[in-house]
Design a protein around this motif. Sequence first.
Motif, PDB file in Angstrom:
ATOM      1  N   UNK A  16       0.847  -1.195   0.000  1.00 27.45           N
ATOM      2  CA  UNK A  16       0.000   0.000   0.000  1.00 27.45           C
ATOM      3  C   UNK A  16       0.882   1.244   0.000  1.00 27.45           C
ATOM      4  N   UNK A  17       0.291   2.355  -0.368  1.00 34.38           N
ATOM      5  CA  UNK A  17       1.002   3.635  -0.299  1.00 34.38           C
ATOM      6  C   UNK A  17       0.208   4.582   0.581  1.00 34.38           C
ATOM      7  N   UNK A  18       0.903   5.241   1.489  1.00 32.93           N
ATOM      8  CA  UNK A  18       0.255   6.247   2.339  1.00 32.93           C
ATOM      9  C   UNK A  18       0.060   7.494   1.483  1.00 32.93           C
ATOM     10  N   UNK A  19      -1.198   7.886   1.302  1.00 32.54           N
ATOM     11  CA  UNK A  19      -1.494   9.016   0.416  1.00 32.54           C
ATOM     12  C   UNK A  19      -1.979  10.259   1.160  1.00 32.54           C
ATOM     13  N   UNK A  20      -2.357  10.107   2.423  1.00 35.12           N
ATOM     14  CA  UNK A  20      -2.806  11.269   3.200  1.00 35.12           C
ATOM     15  C   UNK A  20      -2.661  10.954   4.681  1.00 35.12           C
ATOM     16  N   UNK A  21      -2.398  11.989   5.456  1.00 30.99           N
ATOM     17  CA  UNK A  21      -2.341  11.864   6.914  1.00 30.99           C
ATOM     18  C   UNK A  21      -2.889  13.145   7.528  1.00 30.99           C
ATOM     19  N   UNK A  22      -3.414  13.006   8.732  1.00 35.06           N
ATOM     20  CA  UNK A  22      -3.858  14.204   9.456  1.00 35.06           C
ATOM     21  C   UNK A  22      -3.884  13.925  10.945  1.00 35.06           C
ATOM     22  N   UNK A  23      -3.648  14.987  11.692  1.00 35.84           N
ATOM     23  CA  UNK A  23      -3.707  14.873  13.149  1.00 35.84           C
ATOM     24  C   UNK A  23      -5.145  14.636  13.580  1.00 35.84           C
ATOM     25  N   UNK A  24      -5.288  13.962  14.714  1.00 33.60           N
ATOM     26  CA  UNK A  24      -6.597  13.741  15.318  1.00 33.60           C
ATOM     27  C   UNK A  24      -6.672  14.657  16.534  1.00 33.60           C
ATOM     28  N   UNK A  96       8.597  -1.571   0.923  1.00 34.37           N
ATOM     29  CA  UNK A  96       9.094  -2.333  -0.223  1.00 34.37           C
ATOM     30  C   UNK A  96       9.527  -1.343  -1.296  1.00 34.37           C
ATOM     31  N   UNK A  97      10.207  -1.869  -2.289  1.00 33.85           N
ATOM     32  CA  UNK A  97      10.619  -1.080  -3.435  1.00 33.85           C
ATOM     33  C   UNK A  97       9.375  -0.455  -4.072  1.00 33.85           C
ATOM     34  N   UNK A  98       9.473   0.801  -4.428  1.00 35.08           N
ATOM     35  CA  UNK A  98       8.318   1.514  -4.971  1.00 35.08           C
ATOM     36  C   UNK A  98       7.834   0.973  -6.307  1.00 35.08           C
ATOM     37  N   UNK A  99       8.621   0.092  -6.952  1.00 40.14           N
ATOM     38  CA  UNK A  99       8.189  -0.436  -8.245  1.00 40.14           C
ATOM     39  C   UNK A  99       7.188  -1.577  -8.102  1.00 40.14           C
ATOM     40  N   UNK A 100       6.963  -2.061  -6.888  1.00 40.41           N
ATOM     41  CA  UNK A 100       5.978  -3.125  -6.658  1.00 40.41           C
ATOM     42  C   UNK A 100       4.593  -2.496  -6.772  1.00 40.41           C
ATOM     43  N   UNK A 101       3.712  -3.041  -7.615  1.00 40.00           N
ATOM     44  CA  UNK A 101       2.370  -2.457  -7.771  1.00 40.00           C
ATOM     45  C   UNK A 101       1.583  -2.461  -6.454  1.00 40.00           C
ATOM     46  N   UNK A 102       0.855  -1.377  -6.237  1.00 40.73           N
ATOM     47  CA  UNK A 102       0.001  -1.288  -5.049  1.00 40.73           C
ATOM     48  C   UNK A 102      -1.047  -2.381  -5.118  1.00 40.73           C
ATOM     49  N   UNK A 103      -1.350  -2.970  -3.981  1.00 41.04           N
ATOM     50  CA  UNK A 103      -2.326  -4.043  -3.910  1.00 41.04           C
ATOM     51  C   UNK A 103      -1.724  -5.426  -4.064  1.00 41.04           C
ATOM     52  N   UNK A 104      -0.419  -5.502  -4.397  1.00 41.16           N
ATOM     53  CA  UNK A 104       0.233  -6.799  -4.540  1.00 41.16           C
ATOM     54  C   UNK A 104       0.151  -7.553  -3.223  1.00 41.16           C
ATOM     55  N   UNK A 105      -0.254  -8.808  -3.292  1.00 41.49           N
ATOM     56  CA  UNK A 105      -0.412  -9.633  -2.097  1.00 41.49           C
ATOM     57  C   UNK A 105       0.947 -10.120  -1.604  1.00 41.49           C
ATOM     58  N   UNK A 106       1.144 -10.066  -0.289  1.00 44.37           N
ATOM     59  CA  UNK A 106       2.341 -10.577   0.364  1.00 44.37           C
ATOM     60  C   UNK A 106       2.041 -11.994   0.818  1.00 44.37           C
ATOM     61  N   UNK A 107       2.916 -12.918   0.510  1.00 41.50           N
ATOM     62  CA  UNK A 107       2.712 -14.322   0.886  1.00 41.50           C
ATOM     63  C   UNK A 107       3.808 -14.772   1.825  1.00 41.50           C
TER      64      UNK A 107
END
Length: 107
Positions: A16-24, A96-107
């Motif tokens: 996954x890629x973190x695309x947004x963050x915000x304080x609570x 992981x390396x950024x070239x791995x497609x988002x959503x790729x399953x880890x086994x």
Amino acid sequence: MTITYDDFAKLDIKVAKIIATEKIPGKTKIIKGTIDLGGETRNLIIGGAQYFAPEELIGKTVIAITNLEPKTVGGVESNAMLLAADLNDKPYWLTVDESIPLGTKIK
């Protein structure tokens, strides 16, 4: 404690890629984050906020467990959990390396 391979196989672990963050408001150790799982986004709670500014996480390619039961923390429903190494209560996010497609399953 040990688990069987069948127990491990039940976990849905993805890139996954973190695309947004915000304080609570009122919280100092957690923040709200949004991750992209390759066509699907989810909100989650990210711990360890006392060690970094929320914007430092944006753009990181991380590993997330995506089939945990949702949990509300600090008024935010968390729908995934990032994996991290824990050293003296400070998280070091597994990446992981950024070239791995988002959503790729880890086994």
